[in-house]
Write a protein that holds these residues in place. Structure first.
Motif, short mmCIF file in Angstrom:
data_model
loop_
_atom_site.label_atom_id
_atom_site.label_comp_id
_atom_site.label_asym_id
_atom_site.label_seq_id
_atom_site.Cartn_x
_atom_site.Cartn_y
_atom_site.Cartn_z
N ARG A 115 -30.74 -10.13 23.51
CA ARG A 115 -31.95 -9.31 23.60
C ARG A 115 -32.81 -9.70 24.79
O ARG A 115 -33.35 -8.86 25.49
N THR A 116 -32.92 -10.99 25.04
CA THR A 116 -33.70 -11.45 26.19
C THR A 116 -33.06 -10.97 27.49
O THR A 116 -33.74 -10.50 28.40
N ALA A 117 -31.74 -11.09 27.57
CA ALA A 117 -31.03 -10.66 28.77
C ALA A 117 -31.15 -9.15 28.98
O ALA A 117 -31.28 -8.67 30.11
N ASP A 137 -15.30 -16.16 24.67
CA ASP A 137 -15.29 -17.55 25.12
C ASP A 137 -16.06 -18.42 24.13
O ASP A 137 -16.85 -17.91 23.32
N ASP A 138 -15.82 -19.72 24.19
CA ASP A 138 -16.49 -20.67 23.30
C ASP A 138 -17.57 -21.45 24.04
O ASP A 138 -17.88 -22.59 23.68
N GLY A 139 -18.15 -20.83 25.07
CA GLY A 139 -19.14 -21.52 25.90
C GLY A 139 -20.52 -21.56 25.29
O GLY A 139 -20.72 -21.36 24.09
N ARG A 140 -21.52 -21.77 26.14
CA ARG A 140 -22.88 -22.04 25.67
C ARG A 140 -23.59 -20.81 25.14
O ARG A 140 -24.55 -20.93 24.38
N GLY A 141 -23.15 -19.59 25.52
CA GLY A 141 -23.77 -18.38 24.99
C GLY A 141 -25.17 -18.13 25.54
O GLY A 141 -25.70 -18.92 26.32
N ALA A 180 -18.18 -15.55 32.33
CA ALA A 180 -17.95 -16.63 31.36
C ALA A 180 -17.74 -17.96 32.08
O ALA A 180 -18.31 -18.99 31.68
N LEU A 181 -16.95 -17.95 33.15
CA LEU A 181 -16.70 -19.18 33.89
C LEU A 181 -17.95 -19.68 34.60
O LEU A 181 -18.20 -20.89 34.68
N ARG A 182 -18.74 -18.74 35.11
CA ARG A 182 -19.89 -19.12 35.92
C ARG A 182 -21.07 -19.60 35.07
O ARG A 182 -21.78 -20.53 35.43
N HIS A 183 -21.27 -18.97 33.90
CA HIS A 183 -22.50 -19.22 33.15
C HIS A 183 -22.30 -19.94 31.82
O HIS A 183 -23.26 -20.53 31.30
N SER A 184 -21.10 -19.88 31.24
CA SER A 184 -20.94 -20.38 29.88
C SER A 184 -20.26 -21.74 29.76
O SER A 184 -20.28 -22.34 28.69
N ALA A 185 -19.62 -22.22 30.84
CA ALA A 185 -18.88 -23.49 30.80
C ALA A 185 -17.95 -23.55 29.59
O ALA A 185 -18.01 -24.47 28.78
N PRO A 186 -17.05 -22.58 29.44
CA PRO A 186 -16.17 -22.55 28.27
C PRO A 186 -15.00 -23.51 28.39
O PRO A 186 -14.60 -23.91 29.48
N ARG A 187 -14.44 -23.87 27.24
CA ARG A 187 -13.18 -24.62 27.19
C ARG A 187 -12.01 -23.69 26.90
O ARG A 187 -10.87 -24.02 27.18
N ALA A 239 -24.76 -15.71 21.20
CA ALA A 239 -25.86 -16.51 20.68
C ALA A 239 -25.81 -17.87 21.35
O ALA A 239 -24.73 -18.36 21.68
N VAL A 240 -26.96 -18.45 21.55
CA VAL A 240 -27.03 -19.73 22.23
C VAL A 240 -26.21 -20.77 21.46
O VAL A 240 -26.39 -20.96 20.25
N GLY A 241 -25.27 -21.39 22.16
CA GLY A 241 -24.43 -22.41 21.56
C GLY A 241 -23.24 -21.90 20.77
O GLY A 241 -22.47 -22.68 20.22
N ARG A 242 -23.05 -20.56 20.75
CA ARG A 242 -21.98 -19.99 19.91
C ARG A 242 -21.04 -19.08 20.68
O ARG A 242 -20.30 -18.29 20.09
N GLY A 243 -21.05 -19.16 21.99
CA GLY A 243 -20.10 -18.39 22.77
C GLY A 243 -20.50 -16.94 22.95
O GLY A 243 -21.55 -16.49 22.47
#
Length: 361
Positions: A316-318, A308-312, A282-289, A345-349
């Motif tokens: 399925r692709t992963a 987390d509330d990061g970029r998500g 989460a810290l490495r890839h999602s840039a969460p607050r 989901a992209v943009g939804r954590g």
């Protein structure tokens, strides 16, 4: 046709037409229930070959004089191992094989009785045939489960090896870099001490800062190596990790309920590594607050969530790309008899969930 319980073993088991009948019914039924064993061409082909080898194994135990009803051939052993590895690679749980084995037994026994015993079969002959088929099927199940567990253990070993490599990489890239900076700064101080004392002091300050940062990195890495749940409970280990790993600009909430300290050591150990990896990802890839961690033991079940509330990302692709982190998470949980799930989901954590039953520990 024969009615003696021992005579059928000396006859041909099934004609080509009967074998084709069994295989056709078996694969049609697997398809109708959506079995993942027939959803991928290479695995379905291996299963088809193993069905024929299993039929060949019937009665081999007694024929070999070893007191066993069924003795798999060398080819059957190799086929079972290959099928098991392929199934594990596709992340198909052994329970699917058990379900398929039950179906195979249900479909094959009537055909075997009809073809080898006929209408005049005695109850003893039918029972002997049923037990022989059962033993052959169970032998295949056992071989498949052992192969699957071996595969998972190899993957866990690979995960641990990757973890050691990551720490070695951090030591090289981060610690070595800071020490090199400090050495270079010290060398530059030699000529500046008498010529420009102010510049020398500035460079000494840089040296001090570089050494402090190197010391901090060493402290973090040694903490990760030290912080297992062998000598302390899972809750405390997670808190220690959070204190060292979470940046100041990221808010973290951690809640634990139930008898966390009473978890069996193997469960606590693997769960710690799984949650730590989820937090690190989460810290490495999602840039969460904000990161939320919940851990709960209720009855004979332990459940954990990392949200987390990061970029998500697109799960399925992963998954199609066989992302190492997701694969390792699922394999670790399955080795403990549990399940792992990832929602994002992209943009939804992202939310990572792990549940492990404690009934067998």
């Amino acid at each position: 046709m024969v009615s003696n319980a021992a005579d059928w073993k000396t006859r041909a088991r099934l004609s080509p037409a009967a074998r084709a009948e069994v295989a056709e019914q078996f694969f049609r039924r697997l398809g109708s229930v959506g079995s993942p064993l027939v959803s991928e061409a290479s695995l379905s082909e291996l299963l088809s070959r193993q069905v024929q080898l299993l039929l060949n194994d019937l009665g081999r135990g007694d024929a070999a004089g070893n007191g066993r009803r069924s003795q798999p051939s060398e080819e059957s052993l190799r086929g079972a191992a290959e099928f098991s590895r392929r199934r594990a690679f596709l992340e198909i749980h052994p329970t699917e094989t058990v379900r398929a084995a039950g179906l195979f037994y249900e479909l094959t026994l009537p055909v075997l009785i009809r073809e080898t015993l006929g209408e005049g079969a005695t109850p003893d002959a039918a029972l002997d045939l049923a037990l022989d088929l059962h033993d052959a099927v169970m032998t295949q199940i056992a071989l498949g489960c052992v192969g699957y567990i071996t595969f998972l253990r190899e993957k866990i070993h690979s995960s641990h090896r990757d973890e050691r490599r990551r720490i070695a990489r951090d030591l090289h890239d981060r610690v070595s870099h800071e020490i090199l900076v400090a050495l270079l700064s010290t060398e530059l101080c030699d000529g500046a001490l008498t010529r420009d004392p102010e510049l020398a002091r500035t460079r000494l300050k840089s040296t001090e800062q570089a050494l402090r940062e190197a010391l901090q990195v060493i402290s973090e890495l040694s903490g990760e190596l030290r912080d297992s749940t062998t000598n302390t409970d899972l809750e405390r280990s997670l808190k220690q990790f959070l204190e060292s790993a979470i940046p100041q600009d990221v808010r973290v909430d951690f809640a634990a309920t139930g008898d966390i300290g009473g978890l069996p050591a193997p469960v606590a150990e693997e769960l710690y590594y799984m949650l730590r990896e989820a937090i690190r990802n989460a810290l490495r890839h999602s840039a969460p607050r904000h990161i939320r961690i919940t851990l709960r033991v209720s009855g004979l079940l332990v459940q954990a969530l990392v949200s987390d509330d990061g970029r998500g990302f697109d799960v399925r692709t992963a998954s199609r790309a066989r992302h190492d982190g997701l694969t390792s998470l699922r394999e670790r949980s399955e080795l403990l008899g549990g399940k792992a799930r990832v929602h994002s989901a992209v943009g939804r954590g992202t939310t990572v969930g792990v549940s492990i039953p404690l009934v067998n520990w």
